[in-house]
Design a protein around this motif. Structure first.
Motif, short mmCIF file in Angstrom:
data_model
loop_
_atom_site.label_atom_id
_atom_site.label_comp_id
_atom_site.label_asym_id
_atom_site.label_seq_id
_atom_site.Cartn_x
_atom_site.Cartn_y
_atom_site.Cartn_z
N ARG A 104 1.28 9.52 3.63
CA ARG A 104 1.09 10.98 3.68
C ARG A 104 0.15 11.38 4.80
NH1 ARG A 104 2.43 13.26 -1.44
NH2 ARG A 104 3.58 11.65 -2.51
N ALA A 105 -0.36 10.38 5.53
CA ALA A 105 -1.41 10.62 6.52
C ALA A 105 -0.88 11.40 7.73
CB ALA A 105 -1.99 9.29 6.98
N GLY A 272 -7.48 3.16 -3.97
CA GLY A 272 -7.91 4.49 -3.53
C GLY A 272 -8.72 5.22 -4.58
N ALA A 274 -7.66 6.34 -7.49
CA ALA A 274 -7.13 6.26 -8.85
C ALA A 274 -8.15 5.67 -9.81
CB ALA A 274 -5.87 5.39 -8.85
N GLY A 382 -1.93 15.14 -0.25
CA GLY A 382 -2.24 13.71 -0.41
C GLY A 382 -3.71 13.53 -0.74
N ILE A 384 -7.48 12.23 -0.57
CA ILE A 384 -8.52 11.75 0.35
C ILE A 384 -9.63 11.13 -0.51
CG2 ILE A 384 -10.31 12.46 2.01
CD1 ILE A 384 -7.67 12.99 3.26
N TYR A 408 -12.57 5.86 2.82
CA TYR A 408 -12.30 6.19 4.23
C TYR A 408 -12.50 7.67 4.57
CZ TYR A 408 -9.95 1.68 3.75
OH TYR A 408 -9.66 0.36 3.48
N GLY A 410 -10.51 10.10 4.75
CA GLY A 410 -9.50 10.70 5.63
C GLY A 410 -9.32 10.00 6.96
N VAL A 413 -6.28 4.95 8.59
CA VAL A 413 -5.04 4.36 9.10
C VAL A 413 -5.31 3.02 9.78
CG1 VAL A 413 -3.16 4.64 10.77
CG2 VAL A 413 -3.71 6.50 9.20
C1 FAD Z 1 -3.03 14.26 4.11
C2 FAD Z 1 -3.73 13.07 4.68
C3 FAD Z 1 -3.88 12.96 6.05
C4 FAD Z 1 -4.52 11.83 6.59
N1 FAD Z 1 -4.56 11.69 7.95
C5 FAD Z 1 -5.13 10.58 8.48
C6 FAD Z 1 -5.12 10.37 9.89
O1 FAD Z 1 -4.53 11.14 10.65
N2 FAD Z 1 -5.75 9.28 10.38
C7 FAD Z 1 -6.38 8.38 9.56
O2 FAD Z 1 -6.95 7.40 10.05
N3 FAD Z 1 -6.37 8.54 8.22
C8 FAD Z 1 -5.76 9.61 7.67
N4 FAD Z 1 -5.73 9.76 6.31
C9 FAD Z 1 -6.39 8.74 5.48
C10 FAD Z 1 -5.53 7.51 5.26
O3 FAD Z 1 -4.23 7.90 4.91
C11 FAD Z 1 -6.15 6.69 4.13
O4 FAD Z 1 -7.49 6.41 4.48
C12 FAD Z 1 -5.43 5.37 3.88
O5 FAD Z 1 -4.06 5.58 3.75
C13 FAD Z 1 -6.01 4.73 2.64
O6 FAD Z 1 -5.17 3.64 2.27
P1 FAD Z 1 -5.38 2.97 0.87
O7 FAD Z 1 -4.45 1.83 0.80
O8 FAD Z 1 -6.83 2.69 0.65
O9 FAD Z 1 -4.98 4.09 -0.20
P2 FAD Z 1 -3.53 4.55 -0.66
O10 FAD Z 1 -2.58 4.62 0.44
O11 FAD Z 1 -3.73 5.78 -1.49
O12 FAD Z 1 -3.05 3.36 -1.59
C14 FAD Z 1 -3.55 3.17 -2.89
C15 FAD Z 1 -2.36 2.67 -3.71
O13 FAD Z 1 -2.83 2.21 -4.96
C16 FAD Z 1 -1.85 2.52 -5.92
N5 FAD Z 1 -2.46 2.52 -7.25
C17 FAD Z 1 -3.33 3.43 -7.76
N6 FAD Z 1 -3.62 3.12 -9.03
C18 FAD Z 1 -2.94 1.99 -9.32
C19 FAD Z 1 -2.83 1.21 -10.50
N7 FAD Z 1 -3.47 1.52 -11.63
N8 FAD Z 1 -2.03 0.12 -10.46
C20 FAD Z 1 -1.37 -0.23 -9.31
N9 FAD Z 1 -1.44 0.50 -8.19
C21 FAD Z 1 -2.21 1.59 -8.19
C22 FAD Z 1 -1.35 3.89 -5.50
O14 FAD Z 1 -0.08 4.18 -6.05
C23 FAD Z 1 -1.35 3.77 -3.99
O15 FAD Z 1 -0.10 3.41 -3.47
C24 FAD Z 1 -5.08 10.85 5.73
C25 FAD Z 1 -4.93 10.97 4.36
C26 FAD Z 1 -4.24 12.06 3.82
C27 FAD Z 1 -4.07 12.17 2.34
#
Ligand code: FAD
Length: 488
Positions: A104-105, A272, A274, A382, A384, A408, A410, A413
């Protein structure tokens, strides 16, 4: 013939009144522009999505369990198997890979693992040189990994540009310019005219363009590529398999899922914002919702109206920050409208209502009045993972058998690769330069619980909207929150 207008209406309060001023014969009201919009991430609406992996329907054992199939979990899976090929690695994802924040980033890639150099200076002023080196090293590894597994994620390394939307903000950019120059970044400071030659908006009074080691990526293609890489390395990946319970058994951690379970001596939580049964995590991380619009693909003529030859990722200097970039097909991705829902609701119904996006659409047309005839194909929200550090942390739980990696705010990536790396080093107690520094040994501060959290977030986001134009209590409130150590 299209006539660009450089007059922008002041912010109006009722959505029904929101309309963009333009002499274009194609002027759309914000409601019309959003009338055919699909409330789903543009990035995920793509036939390139790999097949969904099966659910876990058995009781299994693993050497390492990873919870979460976003960038953090996927990078942890890939790096764990590369660095420790003897490990039996299982990854469980509650929904589908990339359907959390990662798919969703905005997809703007930054060098920094600290949410930018100014934030690094704010949080760890004594470690800047090392933190900068981690950022460069991380991007080297990021690029090498994509090459190694043939991941095509539409990357364009054209840099990132911060545009001043108020002449008063230029002084701030000058400070950032000096800071980035001191640490060897290839940056240029542009005046209003030079900025508008890069990307034409009547709002832009100047810009700081960091020209290399940053750019744009298709975030879902990146996550799907990492998923394929993890599978090719032998990671056992289960989708639609949420953790519903976690028990510390002493030597092992037992994780229950709806139709099975995993027992493992080590766990990485890449989940994240959750709730995963460890209350301390949600005291330090708060889920803010951010919102994004995707336009229909611009025609060559529409693209020519705004210039944007160098296709940088862009941030503006508003307190309610907007960020924007082009896709490979020349849709504009335009994001940045934050909200908070009580107790960090992960699926607020507002995300699927056109009204939620009116103010964002209005900001788009203010920025690009030349594009008053452009509609929005997709809109989405999405999560943050906001924390006081404004950047990733890795903290041990369950008597050191688990590590949680997130925060992070926001900017994950590229930083998620570093986050997963640091998390694995902590979990397996391996020597690595970051472990000698505060980044690996300190955690963000507690954020007050509900209902204070909800109230403070509501007031803060209300203040965001008027802080630049109105000042007054709104600016003072934001200053106060900053003074308490929270990034704004
Ligand atoms: C709208 C938006 C714009 C952004 N734009 C940017 C950008 O331009 N540049 C940048 O660097 N960053 C950006 N970011 C930030 C970036 O997207 C995130 O920092 C990064 O994706 C975090 O990754 P993650 O794997 O930690 O979290 P996530 O991608 O949220 O992954 C966590 C996963 O854990 C899973 N989960 C949760 N609970 C459980 C459970 N109980 N059991 C099993 N699985 C579970 C979820 O379903 C999810 O898939 C943006 C974020 C958003 C929302």
């Amino acid at each position: 013939m299209f006539t660009p207008i450089h007059a922008v209406k002041p912010m109006m309060s009722t959505p029904a009144e929101i309309e963009v001023e333009s002499r274009s014969p194609f002027t759309l009201s914000v409601q019309e522009a959003l009338s055919r919009t699909r409330f789903f991430p543009y990035w995920l609406d793509n036939p390139a999505e790999p097949p969904t992996e099966p659910r876990l329907t058995a009781d299994v054992e693993a050497d390492l369990l990873i919870v979460g199939g976003g960038f953090t979990g996927l990078w942890a899976a890939v790096q764990a198997r590369e660095q420790m090929p003897h490990l039996n690695v299982v990854l469980i994802e509650a929904g589908k890979v990339a359907h959390g924040a990662s798919g969703r980033a905005g997809g703007i890639i930054s060098t920094s693992v600290m949410h930018g150099l100014p934030n690094a200076v704010r949080v760890f002023p004594n470690d800047i040189a090392q933190l900068e080196a981690f950022g460069h090293h991380n991007l080297d590894g990021f690029e090498e990994t994509l090459k190694r597994y043939g991941i095509d994620a539409d990357i364009e390394w054209n840099g990132e540009m911060t545009v001043a939307v108020d002449p008063e903000h230029i002084e701030h950019l000058q400070g950032d310019y000096e800071l980035h120059t001191r640490y060897g970044h290839d940056v240029v400071l542009l005046d209003g005219e030079a900025t508008r030659e890069q990307l034409d908006s009547p709002l832009f009074a100047g810009a700081l363009w960091s020209r290399n080691r940053s750019g744009i990526v298709h975030p879902a293609k990146l996550a799907w590529g990492l998923k394929r890489a993890a599978l090719s390395l032998g990671v056992k990946l289960y989708e639609h398999t949420p953790l519903i319970d976690v028990i510390d058994e002493g030597q092992t951690v037992y994780v229950r899922t709806p139709e099975g379970s995993v027992r493992a001596p080590r766990v990485v939580f890449g989940s994240g914002t959750a709730k995963v049964g460890i209350p301390d995590i949600n005291r330090r991380v708060l889920q803010v919702r951010d919102h994004v619009l995707a336009t229909e693909p611009l025609t060559d003529e529409q693209l020519a109206r705004i210039g944007w030859k160098n296709r940088q990722g862009i941030y503006d200097t508003r307190t309610q920050l907007n960020y924007f970039r082009l896709t490979k097909n020349n849709n504009i991705i335009f994001g940045g409208l934050v909200s908070y829902h009580f107790d960090g609701d992960p699926n607020p119904p507002q995300d699927e209502k056109a009204e939620t996006y009116y103010r964002l659409a209005q900001a788009f047309y203010r920025t690009f009045p030349q594009l008053a005839d452009v509609r929005f194909s997709h809109a989405w929200g999405g999560p943050i993972d906001y924390c006081s550090r404004g950047s990733v942390f890795a903290k041990r739980y369950l008597n050191d058998k688990a590590v949680f990696v997130a925060g992070y705010t926001g900017f994950g990536v590229a930083a998620s690769r570093f986050g997963a790396f640091m998390g694995l080093n902590i979990l397996f107690d391996r020597n690595s330069p970051e472990r000698a520094l505060d980044i690996a040994n300190q955690s963000p501060t507690y954020i007050p619980p509900e209902p204070v959290r909800w109230l403070a977030a509501k007031v803060t986001f209300h203040a965001f909207d008027g802080a630049d134009a109105e000042g007054g209590w709104k600016r003072a409130w934001i200053k106060g929150i900053k003074a308490m150590g929270f990034p704004m």
